[in-house]
Design a protein around this motif. Structure first.
Motif, PDB file in Angstrom:
ATOM      1  N   UNK A  95       0.875  -1.169   0.000  1.00 32.06           N
ATOM      2  CA  UNK A  95       0.000   0.000   0.000  1.00 32.06           C
ATOM      3  C   UNK A  95       0.913   1.220   0.000  1.00 32.06           C
ATOM      4  N   UNK A  96       1.532   1.478  -1.150  1.00 32.98           N
ATOM      5  CA  UNK A  96       2.530   2.535  -1.274  1.00 32.98           C
ATOM      6  C   UNK A  96       2.268   3.363  -2.528  1.00 32.98           C
ATOM      7  N   UNK A  97       2.668   4.618  -2.507  1.00 30.63           N
ATOM      8  CA  UNK A  97       2.593   5.421  -3.732  1.00 30.63           C
ATOM      9  C   UNK A  97       3.740   5.039  -4.673  1.00 30.63           C
ATOM     10  N   UNK A  98       3.741   5.634  -5.851  1.00 29.40           N
ATOM     11  CA  UNK A  98       4.832   5.413  -6.805  1.00 29.40           C
ATOM     12  C   UNK A  98       6.083   6.100  -6.277  1.00 29.40           C
ATOM     13  N   UNK A  99       6.972   5.306  -5.702  1.00 30.50           N
ATOM     14  CA  UNK A  99       8.201   5.826  -5.107  1.00 30.50           C
ATOM     15  C   UNK A  99       9.229   4.701  -5.089  1.00 30.50           C
ATOM     16  N   UNK A 100      10.493   5.003  -4.830  1.00 24.22           N
ATOM     17  CA  UNK A 100      11.512   3.952  -4.790  1.00 24.22           C
ATOM     18  C   UNK A 100      11.209   2.861  -3.766  1.00 24.22           C
ATOM     19  N   UNK A 101      10.580   3.201  -2.663  1.00 23.02           N
ATOM     20  CA  UNK A 101      10.243   2.192  -1.657  1.00 23.02           C
ATOM     21  C   UNK A 101       9.332   1.127  -2.253  1.00 23.02           C
ATOM     22  N   UNK A 102       8.415   1.525  -3.118  1.00 24.23           N
ATOM     23  CA  UNK A 102       7.550   0.550  -3.791  1.00 24.23           C
ATOM     24  C   UNK A 102       8.394  -0.408  -4.626  1.00 24.23           C
ATOM     25  N   UNK A 103       9.324   0.139  -5.405  1.00 24.10           N
ATOM     26  CA  UNK A 103      10.171  -0.691  -6.267  1.00 24.10           C
ATOM     27  C   UNK A 103      10.971  -1.672  -5.418  1.00 24.10           C
ATOM     28  N   UNK A 104      11.554  -1.183  -4.329  1.00 28.02           N
ATOM     29  CA  UNK A 104      12.356  -2.024  -3.446  1.00 28.02           C
ATOM     30  C   UNK A 104      11.517  -3.169  -2.896  1.00 28.02           C
ATOM     31  N   UNK A 105      10.367  -2.854  -2.330  1.00 24.43           N
ATOM     32  CA  UNK A 105       9.534  -3.900  -1.726  1.00 24.43           C
ATOM     33  C   UNK A 105       8.915  -4.818  -2.767  1.00 24.43           C
ATOM     34  N   UNK A 106       8.571  -4.295  -3.921  1.00 26.45           N
ATOM     35  CA  UNK A 106       8.005  -5.124  -4.979  1.00 26.45           C
ATOM     36  C   UNK A 106       8.977  -6.246  -5.333  1.00 26.45           C
ATOM     37  N   UNK A 107      10.217  -5.877  -5.652  1.00 24.56           N
ATOM     38  CA  UNK A 107      11.193  -6.887  -6.042  1.00 24.56           C
ATOM     39  C   UNK A 107      11.637  -7.734  -4.852  1.00 24.56           C
ATOM     40  N   UNK A 108      11.685  -7.171  -3.666  1.00 19.15           N
ATOM     41  CA  UNK A 108      12.081  -7.928  -2.473  1.00 19.15           C
ATOM     42  C   UNK A 108      11.057  -9.010  -2.142  1.00 19.15           C
ATOM     43  N   UNK A 109       9.782  -8.688  -2.257  1.00 17.01           N
ATOM     44  CA  UNK A 109       8.734  -9.688  -2.000  1.00 17.01           C
ATOM     45  C   UNK A 109       8.872 -10.845  -2.980  1.00 17.01           C
ATOM     46  N   UNK A 110       9.059 -10.519  -4.257  1.00 19.40           N
ATOM     47  CA  UNK A 110       9.226 -11.563  -5.264  1.00 19.40           C
ATOM     48  C   UNK A 110      10.469 -12.400  -4.984  1.00 19.40           C
ATOM     49  N   UNK A 111      11.561 -11.727  -4.619  1.00 19.63           N
ATOM     50  CA  UNK A 111      12.816 -12.432  -4.347  1.00 19.63           C
ATOM     51  C   UNK A 111      12.687 -13.328  -3.117  1.00 19.63           C
ATOM     52  N   UNK A 112      11.881 -12.912  -2.146  1.00 16.89           N
ATOM     53  CA  UNK A 112      11.667 -13.714  -0.955  1.00 16.89           C
ATOM     54  C   UNK A 112      10.726 -14.893  -1.235  1.00 16.89           C
ATOM     55  N   UNK A 113      10.102 -14.896  -2.404  1.00 19.40           N
ATOM     56  CA  UNK A 113       9.205 -15.987  -2.766  1.00 19.40           C
ATOM     57  C   UNK A 113       7.732 -15.636  -2.700  1.00 19.40           C
ATOM     58  N   UNK A 114       7.445 -14.447  -2.220  1.00 16.83           N
ATOM     59  CA  UNK A 114       6.061 -14.037  -2.061  1.00 16.83           C
ATOM     60  C   UNK A 114       5.411 -13.587  -3.353  1.00 16.83           C
ATOM     61  N   UNK A 115       4.118 -13.352  -3.262  1.00 20.11           N
ATOM     62  CA  UNK A 115       3.329 -12.811  -4.364  1.00 20.11           C
ATOM     63  C   UNK A 115       2.878 -11.416  -3.961  1.00 20.11           C
ATOM     64  N   UNK A 116       3.136 -10.439  -4.812  1.00 26.59           N
ATOM     65  CA  UNK A 116       2.768  -9.053  -4.527  1.00 26.59           C
ATOM     66  C   UNK A 116       1.274  -8.864  -4.771  1.00 26.59           C
TER      67      UNK A 116
END
Length: 121
Positions: A95-116
């Motif tokens: 639940x984030x706006x378009x910002x670098x934090x979104x990009x970081x968490x988006x790819x981190x969730x995927x890398x951790x195995x999760x589904x965004x």
């Protein structure tokens, strides 16, 4: 010759314009039938980090992050998410706006195995 989606062999083909009139604005040499190798999104980020390490990845509110910095933040965040128990197939809401934090968490969730699961703030 147009395929079932109405795309001609080239963007300029007259067969493609009735269904998708915007295609006539594309360069004539666009190949609508090219194939791409499938890769997981985290792998694409890792490749970009290696290839463009020193180049800007994001610029937000006057702060620029390089691809190398973004890769480090994604890896650290993915490790943290895994410590919190995120595993393969778990759904994680963003639940984030378009910002670098979104990009970081988006790819981190995927890398951790999760589904965004993206929520629009």
């Amino acid at each position: 010759m147009a395929n079932s989606e109405g795309f001609g062999k080239n963007a300029g083909d007259s067969a493609s314009t009735p269904t998708h009139p915007w295609l006539k604005r594309y360069p004539a040499d666009v190949n609508w039938h090219q194939t791409f190798e499938a890769h997981p999104l985290p792998e694409l980020m890792d490749r970009a980090v290696k290839k463009y390490a020193s180049l800007p990845c994001t610029t937000f509110l006057g702060k620029t992050l390089t691809f190398a910095e973004m890769g480090q933040l994604v890896d650290r965040t993915a490790a943290g998410l895994q410590k919190f128990g995120i595993t393969k197939g778990m759904r994680v809401g963003l639940f984030l706006p378009n910002c670098p934090t979104f990009v970081i968490y988006y790819f981190a969730i995927l890398k951790a195995g999760g589904t965004v699961v993206n929520f629009n703030p």
